[in-house]
Design a protein around this motif. Structure first.
Motif, mmCIF file in Angstrom:
data_model
loop_
_atom_site.group_PDB
_atom_site.id
_atom_site.type_symbol
_atom_site.label_atom_id
_atom_site.label_comp_id
_atom_site.label_asym_id
_atom_site.label_seq_id
_atom_site.Cartn_x
_atom_site.Cartn_y
_atom_site.Cartn_z
ATOM 1 N N VAL A 1 -1.648 0.367 5.044
ATOM 2 C CA VAL A 1 -1.475 1.705 5.604
ATOM 3 C C VAL A 1 -2.474 2.610 4.908
ATOM 4 C CG1 VAL A 1 0.083 3.649 5.992
ATOM 5 C CG2 VAL A 1 1.000 1.302 5.973
ATOM 6 N N CYS A 2 -3.409 3.147 5.662
ATOM 7 C CA CYS A 2 -4.400 4.078 5.111
ATOM 8 C C CYS A 2 -3.945 5.500 5.432
ATOM 9 C CB CYS A 2 -5.778 3.800 5.703
ATOM 10 S SG CYS A 2 -7.087 4.860 5.050
ATOM 11 N N GLY A 3 -3.410 6.191 4.438
ATOM 12 C CA GLY A 3 -2.846 7.512 4.646
ATOM 13 C C GLY A 3 -3.909 8.589 4.791
ATOM 14 N N LEU A 4 -3.779 9.412 5.842
ATOM 15 C CA LEU A 4 -4.762 10.467 6.104
ATOM 16 C C LEU A 4 -4.074 11.795 6.406
ATOM 17 C CD1 LEU A 4 -7.239 8.329 8.220
ATOM 18 C CD2 LEU A 4 -7.693 9.309 5.959
ATOM 19 N N THR A 5 -2.916 12.004 5.784
ATOM 20 C CA THR A 5 -2.180 13.254 5.938
ATOM 21 C C THR A 5 -2.491 14.156 4.743
ATOM 22 O OG1 THR A 5 -0.399 12.063 7.061
ATOM 23 C CG2 THR A 5 0.095 14.273 6.253
ATOM 24 N N PRO B 1 3.927 9.675 2.093
ATOM 25 C CA PRO B 1 2.555 9.763 2.596
ATOM 26 C C PRO B 1 1.671 10.563 1.642
ATOM 27 C CG PRO B 1 4.121 10.220 4.346
ATOM 28 C CD PRO B 1 4.908 10.197 3.063
ATOM 29 N N ARG C 1 2.550 12.903 10.328
ATOM 30 C CA ARG C 1 2.218 11.812 9.399
ATOM 31 C C ARG C 1 1.162 10.923 10.065
ATOM 32 N NH1 ARG C 1 3.511 6.420 8.557
ATOM 33 N NH2 ARG C 1 4.173 5.764 6.455
ATOM 34 N N SER D 1 -1.968 8.118 9.908
ATOM 35 C CA SER D 1 -2.515 7.019 9.121
ATOM 36 C C SER D 1 -3.215 6.030 10.043
ATOM 37 C CB SER D 1 -1.398 6.308 8.334
ATOM 38 O OG SER D 1 -0.433 5.773 9.223
ATOM 39 N N THR E 1 -3.145 1.921 10.379
ATOM 40 C CA THR E 1 -2.333 0.820 9.892
ATOM 41 C C THR E 1 -2.760 -0.477 10.556
ATOM 42 O OG1 THR E 1 -0.619 0.982 11.598
ATOM 43 C CG2 THR E 1 -0.399 2.422 9.696
#
Length: 239
Positions: free
Chosen positions: A171-175, A201, A228, A230, A232
């Motif tokens: 999971v690449c979080g971008l929030t 997140p 949220r 991301s 994924t």
């Protein structure tokens, strides 16, 4: 057109990350990208998000126009059915932009999301993920952008699907901003008396965890001030 320097890894102690992954079966990699802002901006500008949800084994996708034409009564009925399905079964609702698995299809689309998936599937990023997970068999990363708004969730599952050859999930979080009380937590389910583990997140983090692992995404509060966002997917071999 693609920029060969569009994506770059941040500075990472790969040996330490690999050690943590071996110990726990998962690892959180902060400052994953040297510059995540363009990718986050790209996803923020996309208008082709489709709501995905399930009814048992069947998956449905609703585009923005379809949802806009739904009556309030129909939306309420759909929400009721979704939450009823989550009471005792596998259920989800969120928004998605899918990325094809085949390199040629990704190249033909030539947008930042598809280029990120291609970048993650080759060269230095792939080698780093192979080292961290201890899995040289990883050939590529499949991908989708996901966006969870108020009321969205994903109930417990372990990602193990026959024939998909999934070695690890990511999971690449971008929030950019998130409060823990808004929900949307990546939860690793406890067993044998262990404590429940949850990850909130964060921006520019890559969470990687072994498959299978029972996990879920908790309900996003209607009070959440952001979505949220991301990217994924799973780190897979082709056979």
């Amino acid at each position: 057109m693609s920029n060969p320097n569009e994506f770059a890894l941040g500075a990472h102690d790969v040996a330490a990350l690999a050690r943590r992954y071996r110990e726990r079966g998962r690892v959180r990699i902060r400052n994953f990208l040297a510059d995540p802002a363009p990718l986050a901006r790209h996803l923020g500008e996309r208008i082709d998000w489709r709501q995905v949800l399930n009814a048992g084994d069947k998956v449905y996708e609703l585009d923005a126009e379809t949802r806009a034409q739904m009556s309030l009564e129909r939306k309420a009925d759909l929400d009721a059915a979704i939450y009823a399905g989550a009471t005792s079964g596998f259920q989800f609702r969120y928004e998605s932009i899918r990325v094809p698995d085949e390199p040629g299809e990704r190249a033909a689309r030539d947008d930042a999301l598809n280029r990120f998936a291609a970048w993650l599937s080759d060269g230095e990023p792939r080698e780093m993920l192979r080292t961290i997970t201890g899995t040289p068999a990883i050939d590529f990363a499949d991908a989708q952008a996901t966006r969870f708004s108020g009321g969205d969730f994903l109930t417990g599952h372990d990602d193990l699907v026959e024939g998909k050859h999934r070695h690890a999930a990511y999971v690449c979080g971008l929030t950019p901003l998130w409060r823990v009380e808004w929900g949307g937590l990546l939860l690793f389910h406890a067993s044998g008396g262990e404590e429940l583990r949850g990850l909130a997140p964060e921006f520019n983090v890559l969470d990687v965890f072994a498959v299978p692992a029972e996990h879920s995404v908790s309900l996003v509060s209607p009070a959440a001030g952001e979505k949220r966002v991301s990217i994924t997917g799973w780190l897979r071999s082709r056979s």
